[in-house]
Scaffold this motif. Structure first.
Motif, PDB file in Angstrom:
ATOM      1  N   ALA A   8       0.832  -1.198   0.000  1.00 52.11           N
ATOM      2  CA  ALA A   8       0.000   0.000   0.000  1.00 52.11           C
ATOM      3  C   ALA A   8       0.873   1.257   0.000  1.00 52.11           C
ATOM      4  N   LEU A   9       1.898   1.276   0.851  1.00 50.23           N
ATOM      5  CA  LEU A   9       2.746   2.464   0.937  1.00 50.23           C
ATOM      6  C   LEU A   9       3.601   2.639  -0.323  1.00 50.23           C
ATOM      7  N   ASP A  10       4.006   1.503  -0.930  1.00 53.43           N
ATOM      8  CA  ASP A  10       4.730   1.599  -2.209  1.00 53.43           C
ATOM      9  C   ASP A  10       3.840   2.238  -3.277  1.00 53.43           C
ATOM     10  N   GLN A  11       2.584   1.786  -3.334  1.00 56.11           N
ATOM     11  CA  GLN A  11       1.653   2.355  -4.317  1.00 56.11           C
ATOM     12  C   GLN A  11       1.422   3.838  -4.031  1.00 56.11           C
ATOM     13  N   ALA A  12       1.353   4.184  -2.738  1.00 52.39           N
ATOM     14  CA  ALA A  12       1.135   5.582  -2.360  1.00 52.39           C
ATOM     15  C   ALA A  12       2.316   6.447  -2.806  1.00 52.39           C
ATOM     16  N   GLU A  13       3.530   5.909  -2.673  1.00 52.27           N
ATOM     17  CA  GLU A  13       4.707   6.667  -3.123  1.00 52.27           C
ATOM     18  C   GLU A  13       4.678   6.901  -4.624  1.00 52.27           C
ATOM     19  N   ILE A  14       4.277   5.855  -5.351  1.00 52.22           N
ATOM     20  CA  ILE A  14       4.147   6.005  -6.807  1.00 52.22           C
ATOM     21  C   ILE A  14       3.106   7.078  -7.119  1.00 52.22           C
ATOM     22  N   ALA A  15       1.991   7.036  -6.371  1.00 54.87           N
ATOM     23  CA  ALA A  15       0.925   8.024  -6.588  1.00 54.87           C
ATOM     24  C   ALA A  15       1.446   9.440  -6.325  1.00 54.87           C
ATOM     25  N   ASP A  16       2.242   9.591  -5.252  1.00 55.57           N
ATOM     26  CA  ASP A  16       2.794  10.927  -4.965  1.00 55.57           C
ATOM     27  C   ASP A  16       3.678  11.416  -6.107  1.00 55.57           C
ATOM     28  N   GLY A  17       4.386  10.468  -6.730  1.00 52.35           N
ATOM     29  CA  GLY A  17       5.191  10.831  -7.895  1.00 52.35           C
ATOM     30  C   GLY A  17       4.320  11.345  -9.038  1.00 52.35           C
ATOM     31  N   LEU A  18       3.212  10.658  -9.283  1.00 50.41           N
ATOM     32  CA  LEU A  18       2.295  11.075 -10.348  1.00 50.41           C
ATOM     33  C   LEU A  18       1.702  12.453 -10.040  1.00 50.41           C
ATOM     34  N   ILE A  19       1.327  12.644  -8.759  1.00 52.11           N
ATOM     35  CA  ILE A  19       0.718  13.917  -8.359  1.00 52.11           C
ATOM     36  C   ILE A  19       1.724  15.057  -8.525  1.00 52.11           C
ATOM     37  N   ALA A  20       2.986  14.790  -8.155  1.00 44.92           N
ATOM     38  CA  ALA A  20       4.030  15.816  -8.279  1.00 44.92           C
ATOM     39  C   ALA A  20       4.191  16.265  -9.729  1.00 44.92           C
ATOM     40  N   ARG A  21       3.952  15.317 -10.648  1.00 42.98           N
ATOM     41  CA  ARG A  21       4.066  15.668 -12.073  1.00 42.98           C
ATOM     42  C   ARG A  21       2.729  16.102 -12.659  1.00 42.98           C
ATOM     43  N   ASP A  22       1.738  16.354 -11.786  1.00 43.59           N
ATOM     44  CA  ASP A  22       0.394  16.752 -12.212  1.00 43.59           C
ATOM     45  C   ASP A  22      -0.224  15.750 -13.189  1.00 43.59           C
ATOM     46  N   ASN A  23       0.129  14.480 -12.972  1.00 38.25           N
ATOM     47  CA  ASN A  23      -0.363  13.425 -13.855  1.00 38.25           C
ATOM     48  C   ASN A  23      -1.320  12.555 -13.050  1.00 38.25           C
ATOM     49  N   MET A  24      -2.427  13.155 -12.563  1.00 35.77           N
ATOM     50  CA  MET A  24      -3.299  12.397 -11.681  1.00 35.77           C
ATOM     51  C   MET A  24      -4.701  12.222 -12.225  1.00 35.77           C
TER      52      MET A  24
END
Lengths: 488, 95
Positions: free
Chosen positions: A51-67
């Motif tokens: 879950a936390l690994d997926q959350a980190e990936i999600a934070d990466g996507l959000i940082a690139r405004d790719n959400m």
């Protein structure tokens, strides 16, 4: 408000504005699970690292405004939807150690949307039941009253959403298994039209009735999840090649041109609790006061739906569950040196009593000499039930009814009386037989403080109209009192 | 209809299930009650009614017969209770 209490839409806004990270949100949900899981017992498997690994990936996507609207959102998955590398038990001893080598299509879709899968949630074994008491793993408790059942079979999904142990969940509905637990736990649940959502990777119970759908805190979240999971899939030959609208587009306008039908037969249903009847009557009046026109309609074959269902669903189940024989996956009795003995012993030790009962019932209905009188007869009555709906929808856009005859019942109440618990499926079962969509939205409380749901059903592929009706109703009554008090 | 313990044992055999004697009695009572309820279906006139097996009408979903990637053998075997390098293993069938 704690992060774990947010709706999907609220969390999405905070993630987007960088006021909250996906890792913080996921940690908040995991902390909440640790605080209440020993009372609710919703989860079978929790994988915090994943879950936390997926959350980190999600934070990466959000940082690139790719959400997407689901990026970084922690969800729970009913434990009969295959998740690659994450144990999927169907709440059965026979699949206790099964780790799927592939993802269901809905899981692939959720993953590509950037969601966080927190874990797998409890259910009646192979989705056979209405209370989650038939789980071979554990008993889930209703967050509104821990002595009561959360409903079922998606009881873990409903309890987890209601108790803030995830922001939304996937369930499956074969005879009411999304709508009834949603009603009992005070949340929103939608069974889509048969063929709207791919069943690839959904462990089959009754293939002509099963459908995956969302369980969420409010109607908007339900529309958000439907946008992601719907659509044709070449891997499911029964999924329908039909374009998917943006379901959020339906959450506006008014109900002035909506005609709602009230099925006469549902009002006189046996065992209908007076608190449920009152709450549903009030809900109908609220919807009428918003400009909708109410008409009485008739579904004359309603009283035969439960009988037809309990031939058709067990028949399909007996065929689907023939695959559990201790060879390719699942439990094997290693003490048996004869192949046939091994099959029989593995199945008898691996399946729980309700699953065995339904396999027997289905095998009987399909057996030589009884096929015409049971399976064929039930399939003909199914045609009659479909015709009833077709005629009703010539007079109205949606049907309003209770979801279940009573609010959540005490754990253990119907333990030894399968027929009584089957009869409680009366309001939800017909939608599966007819393949139409049905939605449960909270509409009030019993005198004992238990949530009650309103069911909205519509013609094939009318999910947008159901969401619109439910959304207007929800706007009118508000969602402020939808949290159970279980402490933290 | 009623269902006798002998019929329950016959159906259990078809379904590849072993039932304890005590369970057979209980199951025949429970199944009898359920089947009696199901006999209600006989009240519905279904002469000239076609049976429905799927609620949404679809014709067969055909696809081109192309070679695709599939599960690797090792993955397909990964949940087997007993296996060797290439196969699922079962108890000896031929003596």
């Amino acid at each position: 408000m704690k992060p774990y209490e947010l709706t999907i839409s609220q969390a999405h806004e905070r993630l987007k504005q960088k006021e909250l990270s996906a890792v913080e949100l996921t940690r908040s949900v995991l902390d909440r699970i640790h605080a209440v899981e020993n009372r609710v017992n919703a989860y079978i498997t929790i994988d915090e690292k994943l879950a936390l690994d997926q959350a980190e990936i999600a934070d990466g996507l959000i940082a690139r405004d790719n959400m997407t609207p689901l990026t970084g959102i922690p969800l729970a998955i009913k434990d009969l939807i295959c998740t690659k590398g994450l144990r999927t038990t169907c709440a059965s001893r026979i699949l206790e150690n099964f780790v799927p080598p592939y993802d269901a299509t809905v899981i692939e879709k959720l993953k590509s949307a950037g969601t966080v899968i927190v874990g797998k949630v409890n259910m009646d074994e192979f989705a056979m039941g209405s209370s989650t008491e038939n789980s071979g793993i554990k008993i889930t408790h209703n967050p509104w009253d821990l002595t009561r059942s959360p409903g079922g079979s998606s009881g873990g999904s409903a309890a987890a959403v209601s108790a803030d142990m995830c922001l939304g969940a996937l369930g499956s509905d074969t005879g009411g298994s999304i709508r009834q637990p949603a009603s009992h736990c005070g949340i929103v649940g939608l069974k889509p039209t048969y063929g709207r959502v791919s069943r690839y990777g959904l462990v089959a119970f009754a293939s002509s009735l099963d459908q995956i759908g969302p369980l969420t805190r409010d109607v908007r979240d339900c529309a958000v999840m439907m946008n992601v999971i719907s659509g044709h899939d070449a891997k499911d030959s029964t999924s329908v090649p039909k374009s998917v609208p943006n379901y959020l587009d339906f959450l506006n306008g008014d109900l002035k041109n909506t005609v709602v039908g009230i099925p006469r037969e549902y009002q006189s249903a046996r065992g209908l609790d007076s608190d449920v009847a009152d709450a549903v009557t009030n809900a109908i009046q609220t919807i009428e006061s918003m400009g909708a026109r109410c008409v009485e309609v008739s579904l004359p074959h309603t009283e035969y739906a439960v009988a037809a269902y309990y031939v058709i669903a067990p028949s399909e189940a007996s065929s689907n569950l023939a695959r559990y024989d201790g060879v390719k996956y699942g439990f094997r009795d290693r003490d048996k040196s004869d192949l046939l003995d091994m099959y029989r012993s593995s199945r008898s030790k691996g399946f729980g009593p309700e699953v065995q009962r339904r396999i027997l019932l289905g095998t009987f209905s399909l057996s030589s000499g009884y096929y015409d009188a049971y399976y064929r007869k039930a399939s003909q009555v199914r045609t009659r039930i479909m015709e009833d709906f077709k005629q009703a929808f010539e007079k109205c856009d949606v049907l309003l009814s209770p979801v279940a005859p009573t609010p959540a019942f005490p754990i253990g109440e119907n333990a030894d009386d399968p027929l009584t618990i089957y009869l409680s499926d009366i309001f939800t079962i017909s939608a599966n037989l007819a393949g139409i969509p049905g939605l449960s939205v909270p509409c009030g409380f019993s005198s004992g403080g238990l949530p009650i749901g309103l069911q909205i059903m519509g013609p094939h592929f009318s999910e947008g109209q159901l969401l619109k009706t439910a959304w207007h109703f929800e706007q009118a009554i508000g969602i402020q009192d939808r949290k159970p008090e279980i402490g933290s | 209809m009623k269902i006798t313990p002998e019929e329950v044992i016959h159906v259990a055999n078809l379904a590849r299930l072993d039932l304890d004697e005590a369970v057979v009695e209980k199951v025949s009572h429970q199944m009898g009650a359920i089947l009696e309820y199901i006999d209600k279906l006989n009240e519905v006139d279904t002469s000239h009614v076609q049976p429905t097996t799927h609620a949404i009408f679809l014709t067969n979903a055909f696809r081109d017969d192309l070679v695709h990637e599939h599960l690797e053998r090792n993955q397909a075997l990964c949940n087997a209770p007993q296996r060797d390098e290439t196969c699922f293993l079962v108890p000896r069938i031929i003596g």
